[in-house]
Write an enzyme that holds these catalytic residues in place. Structure first.
Site, PDB file in Angstrom:
ATOM      1  N   THR A 185      37.567 -13.811 -20.945  1.00 56.66           N
ATOM      2  CA  THR A 185      38.275 -12.880 -20.081  1.00 56.66           C
ATOM      3  C   THR A 185      38.094 -11.465 -20.601  1.00 56.66           C
ATOM      4  O   THR A 185      38.093 -11.232 -21.805  1.00 56.66           O
ATOM      5  CB  THR A 185      39.776 -13.236 -20.071  1.00 56.66           C
ATOM      6  OG1 THR A 185      39.950 -14.505 -19.450  1.00 56.66           O
ATOM      7  CG2 THR A 185      40.592 -12.202 -19.312  1.00 56.66           C
ATOM      8  N   ARG A 205      43.706 -23.937  -9.606  1.00 52.19           N
ATOM      9  CA  ARG A 205      44.442 -23.412 -10.760  1.00 52.19           C
ATOM     10  C   ARG A 205      44.267 -21.891 -10.877  1.00 52.19           C
ATOM     11  O   ARG A 205      43.185 -21.350 -10.709  1.00 52.19           O
ATOM     12  CB  ARG A 205      43.933 -24.093 -12.028  1.00 52.19           C
ATOM     13  CG  ARG A 205      44.602 -23.606 -13.322  1.00 52.19           C
ATOM     14  CD  ARG A 205      43.811 -22.540 -14.029  1.00 52.19           C
ATOM     15  NE  ARG A 205      44.393 -22.212 -15.337  1.00 52.19           N
ATOM     16  CZ  ARG A 205      43.999 -21.192 -16.078  1.00 52.19           C
ATOM     17  NH1 ARG A 205      43.023 -20.402 -15.662  1.00 52.19           N
ATOM     18  NH2 ARG A 205      44.582 -20.942 -17.244  1.00 52.19           N
ATOM     19  N   GLY A 207      45.410 -18.712 -13.581  1.00 50.79           N
ATOM     20  CA  GLY A 207      45.971 -18.382 -14.885  1.00 50.79           C
ATOM     21  C   GLY A 207      46.768 -17.095 -14.857  1.00 50.79           C
ATOM     22  O   GLY A 207      47.261 -16.655 -13.815  1.00 50.79           O
ATOM     23  N   ASP A 208      46.886 -16.459 -16.017  1.00 48.72           N
ATOM     24  CA  ASP A 208      47.733 -15.270 -16.128  1.00 48.72           C
ATOM     25  C   ASP A 208      47.042 -13.986 -15.713  1.00 48.72           C
ATOM     26  O   ASP A 208      47.712 -12.995 -15.402  1.00 48.72           O
ATOM     27  CB  ASP A 208      48.226 -15.128 -17.570  1.00 48.72           C
ATOM     28  CG  ASP A 208      47.080 -14.836 -18.536  1.00 48.72           C
ATOM     29  OD1 ASP A 208      46.133 -15.646 -18.579  1.00 48.72           O
ATOM     30  OD2 ASP A 208      47.116 -13.811 -19.233  1.00 48.72           O
ATOM     31  N   THR A 267      44.479 -12.195 -22.914  1.00 43.86           N
ATOM     32  CA  THR A 267      43.420 -13.196 -22.810  1.00 43.86           C
ATOM     33  C   THR A 267      43.846 -14.438 -23.578  1.00 43.86           C
ATOM     34  O   THR A 267      44.435 -14.327 -24.658  1.00 43.86           O
ATOM     35  CB  THR A 267      42.089 -12.670 -23.373  1.00 43.86           C
ATOM     36  OG1 THR A 267      41.129 -13.727 -23.392  1.00 43.86           O
ATOM     37  CG2 THR A 267      42.230 -12.121 -24.782  1.00 43.86           C
ATOM     38  N   THR A 305      45.051 -18.905 -23.170  1.00 46.60           N
ATOM     39  CA  THR A 305      45.444 -20.016 -22.311  1.00 46.60           C
ATOM     40  C   THR A 305      46.536 -19.540 -21.379  1.00 46.60           C
ATOM     41  O   THR A 305      47.700 -19.419 -21.752  1.00 46.60           O
ATOM     42  CB  THR A 305      45.927 -21.201 -23.158  1.00 46.60           C
ATOM     43  OG1 THR A 305      44.937 -21.513 -24.153  1.00 46.60           O
ATOM     44  CG2 THR A 305      46.143 -22.432 -22.289  1.00 46.60           C
TER      45      THR A 305
END
Length: 354
Positions: free
Chosen positions: A214, A242, A244-245, A265, A267
């Site tokens: 990322t 899915r 992510g953040d 950056t 999980t």
């Protein structure tokens, strides 16, 4: 002089002599990350290390040149991330990881600390530069986040460049997908239409998918405005749409003038649960922590958070305080990171012991 007046003056004098002076604010500054994860000297060739260091230096040059000319923090962020979205070294744009269905699904966000306006996209598959689309969402729509087909329709209405999904293909990421799907016992999808033919052989040595490529940038411009942006392909073999953040304001990206800017950056599920980016800024604003202390505290909390499988959160952040001073923190063996301020020398680091 009354005794309480004398005492008050004495206390003020004591504070004046013991207070730590703040470092002067730079005219402008920029901090960049290219992902965090299992990034170790033992697993990286000198050639690949040189490529990453050169890419991070290019990012500083691109953003620094814009800021030195008096350009905005938003313009610097868009230019740097657009450049990194073209670099197959990173998990963003061309070089993004593959979802389980064999497509590249791209997420991005940007935030203006001056107004706290924000824009984000999730699951884009055809827009060449997701960061540019995120900025259009911020500036040209009444919304903050668009996803999937709707995001692509909006991109076309804005005249943004569209490419086939195979444009984002790289052999490295495809081989990572096949390896991960085999590990999970899931079917391998057909090779994407328009992708180059498979190589006769492929060496997976040194390719560790526990690297989060990322990309993110936080910038402070000559007008004192802070902005932050993030772009990613997500996680290898992700399923069910899915997200992510990275496209979530307050988790992967946040900016507020006079307080801080953050790009994360790692999980993403853990960063969403902790609300990493906003939490860091809140600690700076309300607890008067330094950027470094706030970053360290929140990343430690991420690392102590577990999921249903017992895994803990890993990753990192770059932070800019309200006066343009950069910091970073991560709980992994490495993070691609770099910073530059007006009149200063570039700092580029990869490994944890630098």
């Amino acid at each position: 002089m009354k005794w309480w007046t004398f005492l008050s003056l004495a206390m003020l004098a004591a504070c004046a002599t013991t207070a730590t002076p703040q470092a002067p604010a730079p005219r402008w500054s920029i901090v960049v990350h290219g992902g965090a994860g299992v990034i170790e000297r033992s697993g990286m060739t000198s050639e690949l290390e040189a490529q990453y260091r050169a890419a991070m230096n290019r990012a500083l040059t691109t953003g620094g040149d814009i800021l030195e000319r008096g350009g905005s923090s938003l313009d610097a962020i868009q230019a740097v991330i657009s450049e990194m979205e073209e670099d197959p070294l990173f998990n963003a744009g061309r070089g993004a990881v593959f979802a389980a269905d064999g497509t590249n699904q791209l997420d991005s966000s940007i935030m203006d600390g001056r107004t706290r306006a924000a824009g984000a996209v999730a699951g884009a598959t055809r827009t060449r530069h997701p960061i540019q689309l995120a900025r259009r969402v911020m500036e040209q729509s009444p919304h903050v986040m668009l996803m999937g087909q709707g995001a692509e329709e909006f991109a076309r209405s804005q005249g943004l460049e569209e490419v086939p999904n195979s444009y984002f293909f790289t052999e490295r990421r495809w081989q990572q997908l096949e390896a991960e799907l085999r590990r999970r016992g899931l079917p391998i999808p057909p090779r994407p239409e328009g992708a180059p033919p498979p190589p006769q052989s492929w060496n997976m040595d040194g390719i560790d998918d526990h690297q989060f490529g990322t990309v993110g940038v936080v910038a402070y411009d000559t007008h004192g405005n802070i902005a932050a942006g993030t772009s990613t392909g997500g996680t290898t073999a992700k399923r069910w749409g899915r997200i992510g953040d990275a496209p979530i304001i307050g988790a992967g990206t946040y900016a507020q003038n006079g307080v801080c800017g953050v790009s994360a950056t790692g999980t993403g599920e853990f960063f969403i649960r902790v609300g990493v980016a906003r939490d860091i800024c809140a600690r700076i604003e309300f607890q008067h922590m330094s950027a470094q202390e706030a970053a360290d505290t929140v990343i430690a909390e991420v690392g102590a958070t577990t999921n249903t499988a017992g895994a803990t959160g890993d990753g990192g952040v770059i932070v800019m305080d309200g006066r343009g001073h950069a910091a970073w923190a991560f709980n992994t063996p490495g993070m691609y990171r770099a910073t530059l301020s007006a009149g200063g020398q570039p700092v580029v680091q990869i490994f944890a012991d630098e």
